[in-house]
Design an enzyme around this catalytic site. Structure first.
Site, PDB file in Angstrom:
ATOM      1  N   PRO A  87      31.516  38.966 -15.578  1.00 23.28           N
ATOM      2  CG  PRO A  87      29.458  39.439 -16.553  1.00 23.28           C
ATOM      3  CD  PRO A  87      30.078  38.742 -15.375  1.00 23.28           C
ATOM      4  CD  GLU A  88      37.720  40.444 -16.238  1.00 18.11           C
ATOM      5  OE1 GLU A  88      38.561  41.357 -16.197  1.00 18.11           O
ATOM      6  OE2 GLU A  88      38.033  39.243 -16.174  1.00 18.11           O
ATOM      7  CE  LYS A  94      34.656  43.248 -12.094  1.00 17.51           C
ATOM      8  NZ  LYS A  94      35.148  42.022 -11.434  1.00 17.51           N
ATOM      9  CG  ASN A 145      40.273  35.553 -11.900  1.00 23.17           C
ATOM     10  OD1 ASN A 145      41.051  36.020 -11.075  1.00 23.17           O
ATOM     11  ND2 ASN A 145      40.228  34.264 -12.186  1.00 23.17           N
ATOM     12  NE  ARG A 160      37.432  36.799  -7.608  1.00 18.28           N
ATOM     13  CZ  ARG A 160      36.193  36.902  -8.112  1.00 18.28           C
ATOM     14  NH1 ARG A 160      35.931  36.330  -9.261  1.00 18.28           N
ATOM     15  NH2 ARG A 160      35.260  37.560  -7.475  1.00 18.28           N
TER      16      ARG A 160
END
Length: 269
Positions: A2-3, A51, A165, A250
């Site tokens: 989650p961002e 976060k 990401n 990533r």
């Protein structure tokens, strides 16, 4: 993972469900805090920090949690079926007379003194969606290591807090550079634009159920998740490669035409 925008949404849901209410149920299912009992205490607020989630409780206590890859907090009404996963994945339950918040697969869950919150989140850079946002400091943090690839620098929460990401790939596209460009080589006009654009992206999405960076309906993202599909600007196939600092790779997406600059020799197929 989650961002910042989705963590902000989770904090708001938890705050709306728990704040100013007395806890009638408390169950922390991690060994270190399994005997802690918060029942009878009032939840003061739930605040996102990058976060991280900080649930502050009467008596000077804070429940600190982090969702990482697949953690989540779900809120249920009395009698509603819990559907966030099997019972053995539950790490925390906080309930009052009207709502129950259930934390699933939380890799970080600790009960700390509110006065010690800095120990948990003090390392973070300015929060893109927080009251401490400072674009000048965020940019200065990014430029401290001018040789570091921009994509890696953006993901480092010590520089600025909230980018994950997806936003990393989208932000690099909007800046017109590859995520492998050394951050010190970012042109001055784009360096000045970077923190402003990053905050704009997260602010635009913090109220949205579906993340969108393009402003177009049905075409939500410019590059992320669009490997081999045509670029929305130039129609060149989007490329995909892994990027990381050696500890974790990533998936990273970019357009080789709209984002000229250094890139891996062997993109992932």
């Amino acid at each position: 993972m989650p961002e910042g925008d989705t963590v902000w949404q989770a904090a708001r849901r938890l705050h709306d469900a728990l704040a100013d209410q007395v806890l009638t149920r408390s169950d922390l299912r991690v060994p270190r805090f399994a005997t802690a009992d918060l029942t009878g205490r009032t939840v003061l607020d739930v605040t996102p920090r990058g976060k991280h989630l900080l649930t502050r409780v009467e008596g000077g206590l804070t429940l600190h949690s982090h969702l990482r890859m697949d953690g989540s907090w779900r809120v249920y009404t009395p009698g509603q079926r819990w559907n966030g996963g099997p019972a053995h994945q539950i790490r925390a339950i906080l309930g009052n007379a009207d709502r129950t918040a259930v934390g699933y697969r939380l890799p970080v869950l600790e009960l700390i003194r509110t006065t010690d919150e800095d120990r948990a989140v003090g390392h973070l850079g300015p929060d893109l969606l927080g009251p401490d946002w400072d674009p000048g400091l965020a940019l200065a943090n990014l430029l401290k290591d001018p040789a570091r690839p921009l994509g890696e620098a953006l993901l480092d929460q010590r520089n600025l807090a909230g980018i994950g990401n997806i936003f990393k790939s989208e932000l690099c596209f909007l800046l017109g550079v590859t995520p492998w460009l050394p951050v010190g080589e970012l042109p001055a006009d784009r360096s000045a634009k970077l923190p402003v654009l990053a905050r704009k992206l997260l602010e635009f999405n913090r109220e949205r159920p579906v993340r969108n960076t393009t402003g177009r309906r049905g075409q939500d993202l410019f590059v992320y998740g669009r490997a081999r599909r045509p670029c929305l600007r130039c129609r060149t196939p989007i490329r995909l490669a892994d990027q990381g600092d050696g500890s974790r790779e990533r998936p990273t997406y970019w357009c080789p035409v709209c984002q000229p600059g250094p890139a891996p020799f062997t993109p992932r197929r």
